[in-house]
Design a protein around this motif. Sequence first.
Motif, PDB file in Angstrom:
ATOM      1  N   GLN A 179      -9.114  -1.558   5.869  1.00  0.00           N
ATOM      2  CA  GLN A 179      -8.783  -1.899   4.489  1.00  0.00           C
ATOM      3  C   GLN A 179      -7.476  -2.701   4.437  1.00  0.00           C
ATOM      4  O   GLN A 179      -7.379  -3.693   3.710  1.00  0.00           O
ATOM      5  CB  GLN A 179      -8.644  -0.622   3.653  1.00  0.00           C
ATOM      6  CG  GLN A 179      -8.316  -0.876   2.192  1.00  0.00           C
ATOM      7  CD  GLN A 179      -8.104   0.420   1.402  1.00  0.00           C
ATOM      8  OE1 GLN A 179      -8.360   1.519   1.894  1.00  0.00           O
ATOM      9  NE2 GLN A 179      -7.643   0.274   0.188  1.00  0.00           N
ATOM     10  N   SER A 187      -7.005  -6.905   3.360  1.00  0.00           N
ATOM     11  CA  SER A 187      -6.126  -7.401   2.289  1.00  0.00           C
ATOM     12  C   SER A 187      -5.325  -8.610   2.718  1.00  0.00           C
ATOM     13  O   SER A 187      -4.747  -9.298   1.883  1.00  0.00           O
ATOM     14  CB  SER A 187      -5.203  -6.294   1.810  1.00  0.00           C
ATOM     15  OG  SER A 187      -4.180  -6.064   2.755  1.00  0.00           O
ATOM     16  N   PHE A 199       0.863  -1.181   0.000  1.00  0.00           N
ATOM     17  CA  PHE A 199       0.000   0.000   0.000  1.00  0.00           C
ATOM     18  C   PHE A 199       0.893   1.222   0.000  1.00  0.00           C
ATOM     19  O   PHE A 199       1.895   1.267   0.709  1.00  0.00           O
ATOM     20  CB  PHE A 199      -0.895   0.033   1.240  1.00  0.00           C
ATOM     21  CG  PHE A 199      -2.016  -0.952   1.210  1.00  0.00           C
ATOM     22  CD1 PHE A 199      -3.291  -0.551   0.832  1.00  0.00           C
ATOM     23  CD2 PHE A 199      -1.805  -2.276   1.548  1.00  0.00           C
ATOM     24  CE1 PHE A 199      -4.330  -1.450   0.788  1.00  0.00           C
ATOM     25  CE2 PHE A 199      -2.851  -3.183   1.506  1.00  0.00           C
ATOM     26  CZ  PHE A 199      -4.110  -2.771   1.130  1.00  0.00           C
ATOM     27  N   ASP A 243      -2.195  -0.784  -4.001  1.00  0.00           N
ATOM     28  CA  ASP A 243      -3.321   0.029  -3.568  1.00  0.00           C
ATOM     29  C   ASP A 243      -2.825   1.334  -2.957  1.00  0.00           C
ATOM     30  O   ASP A 243      -1.707   1.418  -2.453  1.00  0.00           O
ATOM     31  CB  ASP A 243      -4.173  -0.723  -2.545  1.00  0.00           C
ATOM     32  CG  ASP A 243      -4.945  -1.872  -3.164  1.00  0.00           C
ATOM     33  OD1 ASP A 243      -5.503  -1.678  -4.256  1.00  0.00           O
ATOM     34  OD2 ASP A 243      -4.986  -2.951  -2.562  1.00  0.00           O
TER      35      ASP A 243
END
Length: 132
Positions: free
Chosen positions: A126, A130, A89, A109
């Motif tokens: 979030q 994942s 991320f 992401d």
Amino acid sequence: MYHSKYFLYAGTDSNEIDVLDKVLNSIDRGKQIVAVPNGFDLISFLQHVGKGESYPQLIILNLEMERLSGRATLELLKSDDIYCLIPTFMLLTEDSSNDRRFCISLGTDIIVKPTTRAGWVSAVKQLCASCE
């Protein structure tokens, strides 16, 4: 070294590290944040994961870092046969179309840095999702 449920964070913002760690701990007490100051140290950390030790469940990169930028670090991670398997991320201060395109092209992401605790809770959820 570290137990198998940790997120590896690259960046120097101690407030951000603290908030991430506290929110993560409130959502899943089994996970922890391991922080390194920059992309160079993140790559070094991964290279020193010993036999029988676990790689992080995911990697959180700040776009702006000294020594090795978030972009350069991400390119190195995604070009490695092992590290490319770790979800990544990118934390952005603001959402720019150039940064978004770059991250999407490498399968990463984006999380725009939240400004409220509720925003951090949503972001950490979030991250946790994942790993499931």
